[in-house]
Design a protein around this motif. Sequence first.
Motif, PDB file in Angstrom:
ATOM      1  N   MET A   1       8.216  11.552  -2.654  1.00 64.87           N
ATOM      2  CA  MET A   1       8.439  10.135  -2.513  1.00 64.87           C
ATOM      3  C   MET A   1       7.101   9.450  -2.289  1.00 64.87           C
ATOM      4  O   MET A   1       6.229   9.985  -1.628  1.00 64.87           O
ATOM      5  N   GLU A   2       6.978   8.323  -2.935  1.00 67.50           N
ATOM      6  CA  GLU A   2       5.705   7.607  -2.867  1.00 67.50           C
ATOM      7  C   GLU A   2       5.983   6.111  -2.899  1.00 67.50           C
ATOM      8  O   GLU A   2       6.777   5.638  -3.703  1.00 67.50           O
ATOM      9  N   ALA A   3       5.350   5.381  -2.006  1.00 64.66           N
ATOM     10  CA  ALA A   3       5.477   3.923  -1.974  1.00 64.66           C
ATOM     11  C   ALA A   3       4.087   3.340  -2.160  1.00 64.66           C
ATOM     12  O   ALA A   3       3.090   3.933  -1.750  1.00 64.66           O
ATOM     13  N   LYS A   4       4.033   2.176  -2.799  1.00 62.39           N
ATOM     14  CA  LYS A   4       2.720   1.591  -3.030  1.00 62.39           C
ATOM     15  C   LYS A   4       2.726   0.097  -2.732  1.00 62.39           C
ATOM     16  O   LYS A   4       3.771  -0.545  -2.691  1.00 62.39           O
ATOM     17  N   ALA A   5       1.519  -0.410  -2.531  1.00 62.14           N
ATOM     18  CA  ALA A   5       1.297  -1.841  -2.338  1.00 62.14           C
ATOM     19  C   ALA A   5       0.068  -2.210  -3.150  1.00 62.14           C
ATOM     20  O   ALA A   5      -0.901  -1.449  -3.206  1.00 62.14           O
ATOM     21  N   ARG A   6       0.120  -3.367  -3.767  1.00 60.28           N
ATOM     22  CA  ARG A   6      -0.983  -3.804  -4.618  1.00 60.28           C
ATOM     23  C   ARG A   6      -1.318  -5.248  -4.292  1.00 60.28           C
ATOM     24  O   ARG A   6      -0.426  -6.087  -4.175  1.00 60.28           O
ATOM     25  N   GLN A   7      -2.587  -5.537  -4.132  1.00 57.44           N
ATOM     26  CA  GLN A   7      -3.054  -6.893  -3.892  1.00 57.44           C
ATOM     27  C   GLN A   7      -4.049  -7.222  -4.988  1.00 57.44           C
ATOM     28  O   GLN A   7      -4.971  -6.450  -5.261  1.00 57.44           O
ATOM     29  N   THR A   8      -3.854  -8.368  -5.631  1.00 58.42           N
ATOM     30  CA  THR A   8      -4.702  -8.720  -6.758  1.00 58.42           C
ATOM     31  C   THR A   8      -5.583  -9.917  -6.435  1.00 58.42           C
ATOM     32  O   THR A   8      -5.263 -10.724  -5.569  1.00 58.42           O
ATOM     33  N   ASN A  57       6.935  -0.771   2.848  1.00 64.40           N
ATOM     34  CA  ASN A  57       7.678  -0.457   1.625  1.00 64.40           C
ATOM     35  C   ASN A  57       8.302   0.939   1.706  1.00 64.40           C
ATOM     36  O   ASN A  57       9.440   1.143   1.289  1.00 64.40           O
ATOM     37  N   ALA A  58       7.556   1.899   2.245  1.00 65.21           N
ATOM     38  CA  ALA A  58       8.077   3.263   2.383  1.00 65.21           C
ATOM     39  C   ALA A  58       9.243   3.296   3.361  1.00 65.21           C
ATOM     40  O   ALA A  58      10.244   3.984   3.130  1.00 65.21           O
ATOM     41  N   GLY A  63      13.192   5.052   4.107  1.00 63.08           N
ATOM     42  CA  GLY A  63      13.526   5.304   5.506  1.00 63.08           C
ATOM     43  C   GLY A  63      12.628   6.331   6.174  1.00 63.08           C
ATOM     44  O   GLY A  63      13.068   7.089   7.032  1.00 63.08           O
ATOM     45  N   VAL A  64      11.365   6.359   5.802  1.00 63.85           N
ATOM     46  CA  VAL A  64      10.410   7.326   6.339  1.00 63.85           C
ATOM     47  C   VAL A  64       9.633   6.688   7.490  1.00 63.85           C
ATOM     48  O   VAL A  64       9.209   5.541   7.404  1.00 63.85           O
ATOM     49  N   ALA A  65       9.419   7.438   8.547  1.00 63.90           N
ATOM     50  CA  ALA A  65       8.637   6.949   9.684  1.00 63.90           C
ATOM     51  C   ALA A  65       7.153   6.949   9.320  1.00 63.90           C
ATOM     52  O   ALA A  65       6.692   7.796   8.549  1.00 63.90           O
ATOM     53  N   PRO A  66       6.382   6.007   9.881  1.00 59.78           N
ATOM     54  CA  PRO A  66       4.940   5.945   9.571  1.00 59.78           C
ATOM     55  C   PRO A  66       4.175   7.212   9.967  1.00 59.78           C
ATOM     56  O   PRO A  66       3.161   7.544   9.362  1.00 59.78           O
ATOM     57  N   GLU A  67       4.659   7.925  10.989  1.00 66.06           N
ATOM     58  CA  GLU A  67       3.974   9.145  11.433  1.00 66.06           C
ATOM     59  C   GLU A  67       4.043  10.249  10.383  1.00 66.06           C
ATOM     60  O   GLU A  67       3.229  11.169  10.389  1.00 66.06           O
ATOM     61  N   ALA A  68       5.017  10.172   9.481  1.00 68.73           N
ATOM     62  CA  ALA A  68       5.195  11.212   8.469  1.00 68.73           C
ATOM     63  C   ALA A  68       4.471  10.884   7.163  1.00 68.73           C
ATOM     64  O   ALA A  68       4.585  11.627   6.195  1.00 68.73           O
ATOM     65  N   LEU A  69       3.713   9.800   7.126  1.00 65.27           N
ATOM     66  CA  LEU A  69       3.069   9.358   5.885  1.00 65.27           C
ATOM     67  C   LEU A  69       1.577   9.636   5.903  1.00 65.27           C
ATOM     68  O   LEU A  69       0.947   9.688   6.963  1.00 65.27           O
ATOM     69  N   LYS A  70       1.026   9.790   4.703  1.00 64.36           N
ATOM     70  CA  LYS A  70      -0.435   9.881   4.555  1.00 64.36           C
ATOM     71  C   LYS A  70      -0.854   9.024   3.371  1.00 64.36           C
ATOM     72  O   LYS A  70      -0.054   8.700   2.492  1.00 64.36           O
ATOM     73  N   VAL A  71      -2.112   8.637   3.345  1.00 54.35           N
ATOM     74  CA  VAL A  71      -2.660   7.829   2.256  1.00 54.35           C
ATOM     75  C   VAL A  71      -2.947   8.784   1.099  1.00 54.35           C
ATOM     76  O   VAL A  71      -3.934   9.505   1.101  1.00 54.35           O
ATOM     77  N   SER A  72      -2.054   8.790   0.106  1.00 56.87           N
ATOM     78  CA  SER A  72      -2.206   9.738  -0.991  1.00 56.87           C
ATOM     79  C   SER A  72      -3.192   9.248  -2.038  1.00 56.87           C
ATOM     80  O   SER A  72      -3.925  10.023  -2.636  1.00 56.87           O
ATOM     81  N   SER A 108       2.437   8.573   0.759  1.00 59.85           N
ATOM     82  CA  SER A 108       3.494   9.537   0.491  1.00 59.85           C
ATOM     83  C   SER A 108       3.713  10.366   1.755  1.00 59.85           C
ATOM     84  O   SER A 108       2.875  10.380   2.657  1.00 59.85           O
ATOM     85  N   ASP A 109       4.842  11.080   1.787  1.00 59.08           N
ATOM     86  CA  ASP A 109       5.102  11.922   2.946  1.00 59.08           C
ATOM     87  C   ASP A 109       4.213  13.144   2.899  1.00 59.08           C
ATOM     88  O   ASP A 109       3.653  13.491   1.871  1.00 59.08           O
ATOM     89  N   ASN A 110       4.057  13.798   4.024  1.00 62.00           N
ATOM     90  CA  ASN A 110       3.092  14.895   4.167  1.00 62.00           C
ATOM     91  C   ASN A 110       3.515  16.182   3.474  1.00 62.00           C
ATOM     92  O   ASN A 110       2.833  17.184   3.581  1.00 62.00           O
TER      93      ASN A 110
END
Length: 111
Positions: A1-8, A57-58, A63-72, A108-110
Amino acid sequence: MEAKARQTDIKMTARKLRRVINEVRGKAVVEAQALLRFMPYFAARVVEQNLKVAVANAQEQYGVAPEALKVSEIFADESKTYRRGKPRAQGRIYKRLKRTSHLTVKVSDNK
Protein backbone atom coordinates in the motif's frame (compact mmCIF):
# COMPACT_ATOMS: atom_id res chain seq x y z
CA MET A 1 0.00 0.00 0.00
CA GLU A 2 1.26 3.40 -0.93
CA ALA A 3 -0.18 6.88 -0.50
CA LYS A 4 1.16 10.01 -2.10
CA ALA A 5 0.88 13.78 -1.97
CA ARG A 6 1.91 16.18 -4.69
CA GLN A 7 2.37 19.94 -4.55
CA THR A 8 2.88 21.85 -7.76
CA ASP A 9 4.36 25.22 -8.66
CA ILE A 10 6.12 25.86 -5.35
CA LYS A 11 7.86 29.23 -5.53
CA MET A 12 11.24 27.76 -4.68
CA THR A 13 13.99 26.13 -6.70
CA ALA A 14 14.15 22.35 -6.83
CA ARG A 15 17.77 22.57 -5.70
CA LYS A 16 16.76 24.09 -2.35
CA LEU A 17 14.10 21.41 -1.88
CA ARG A 18 16.51 18.60 -2.73
CA ARG A 19 18.87 19.74 0.03
CA VAL A 20 16.09 18.93 2.51
CA ILE A 21 14.49 15.84 0.94
CA ASN A 22 17.81 14.02 0.70
CA GLU A 23 17.90 13.98 4.50
CA VAL A 24 14.47 12.34 4.96
CA ARG A 25 14.45 9.86 2.06
CA GLY A 26 13.88 6.29 3.29
CA LYS A 27 13.34 7.24 6.94
CA ALA A 28 10.34 6.41 9.12
CA VAL A 29 7.64 9.09 9.00
CA VAL A 30 7.90 9.92 12.71
CA GLU A 31 11.68 10.33 12.44
CA ALA A 32 11.36 12.39 9.24
CA GLN A 33 8.84 14.74 10.87
CA ALA A 34 11.18 15.24 13.83
CA LEU A 35 14.09 16.03 11.49
CA LEU A 36 12.05 18.49 9.43
CA ARG A 37 10.70 20.29 12.47
CA PHE A 38 14.19 21.37 13.56
CA MET A 39 15.76 22.13 10.17
CA PRO A 40 16.49 25.84 9.70
CA TYR A 41 15.45 25.95 6.02
CA PHE A 42 12.15 27.30 4.70
CA ALA A 43 12.06 24.29 2.35
CA ALA A 44 11.73 22.07 5.43
CA ARG A 45 8.35 23.70 6.21
CA VAL A 46 7.15 22.94 2.66
CA VAL A 47 8.31 19.31 2.80
CA GLU A 48 6.88 18.87 6.32
CA GLN A 49 3.48 20.10 5.15
CA ASN A 50 3.51 17.78 2.14
CA LEU A 51 4.57 14.81 4.28
CA LYS A 52 1.72 15.55 6.66
CA VAL A 53 -0.74 15.43 3.73
CA ALA A 54 0.69 12.12 2.49
CA VAL A 55 0.31 10.59 5.98
CA ALA A 56 -3.27 11.87 6.19
CA ASN A 57 -3.99 10.31 2.78
CA ALA A 58 -2.61 6.96 4.00
CA GLN A 59 -4.74 7.14 7.15
CA GLU A 60 -7.88 8.05 5.22
CA GLN A 61 -7.49 5.55 2.38
CA TYR A 62 -5.95 2.55 4.16
CA GLY A 63 -6.39 3.20 7.90
CA VAL A 64 -2.66 2.94 8.63
CA ALA A 65 -1.12 4.56 11.70
CA PRO A 66 1.70 7.08 11.08
CA GLU A 67 4.10 4.97 13.18
CA ALA A 68 3.84 2.16 10.63
CA LEU A 69 4.77 4.35 7.63
CA LYS A 70 8.07 5.25 6.01
CA VAL A 71 9.01 7.71 3.26
CA SER A 72 9.34 5.33 0.33
CA GLU A 73 9.85 7.90 -2.41
CA ILE A 74 10.35 11.65 -2.41
CA PHE A 75 11.55 13.87 -5.22
CA ALA A 76 11.48 17.45 -6.49
CA ASP A 77 11.22 18.35 -10.17
CA GLU A 78 11.68 21.68 -11.89
CA SER A 79 8.56 23.47 -13.04
CA LYS A 80 8.08 26.61 -15.08
CA THR A 81 10.51 29.49 -14.82
CA TYR A 82 9.16 33.02 -14.72
CA ARG A 83 11.35 35.58 -16.44
CA ARG A 84 11.43 38.98 -14.82
CA GLY A 85 13.54 42.09 -15.32
CA LYS A 86 15.59 44.06 -12.84
CA PRO A 87 16.29 47.69 -13.71
CA ARG A 88 19.96 48.59 -13.66
CA ALA A 89 22.11 51.69 -14.23
CA GLN A 90 22.08 53.69 -17.48
CA GLY A 91 18.77 52.26 -18.68
CA ARG A 92 19.87 48.67 -18.78
CA ILE A 93 17.84 45.71 -17.53
CA TYR A 94 19.12 42.40 -16.19
CA LYS A 95 17.21 39.18 -16.62
CA ARG A 96 15.97 37.58 -13.42
CA LEU A 97 14.77 33.96 -13.34
CA LYS A 98 12.09 33.04 -10.79
CA ARG A 99 12.21 29.26 -10.66
CA THR A 100 9.40 27.03 -9.38
CA SER A 101 9.22 23.31 -8.66
CA HIS A 102 6.96 20.32 -8.05
CA LEU A 103 7.28 18.13 -4.93
CA THR A 104 6.06 14.54 -4.70
CA VAL A 105 6.04 12.48 -1.49
CA LYS A 106 5.08 8.79 -1.33
CA VAL A 107 4.71 6.92 1.94
CA SER A 108 4.25 3.19 2.37
CA ASP A 109 4.01 0.74 5.24
CA ASN A 110 7.21 -0.80 6.58
CA LYS A 111 6.50 -4.26 5.10
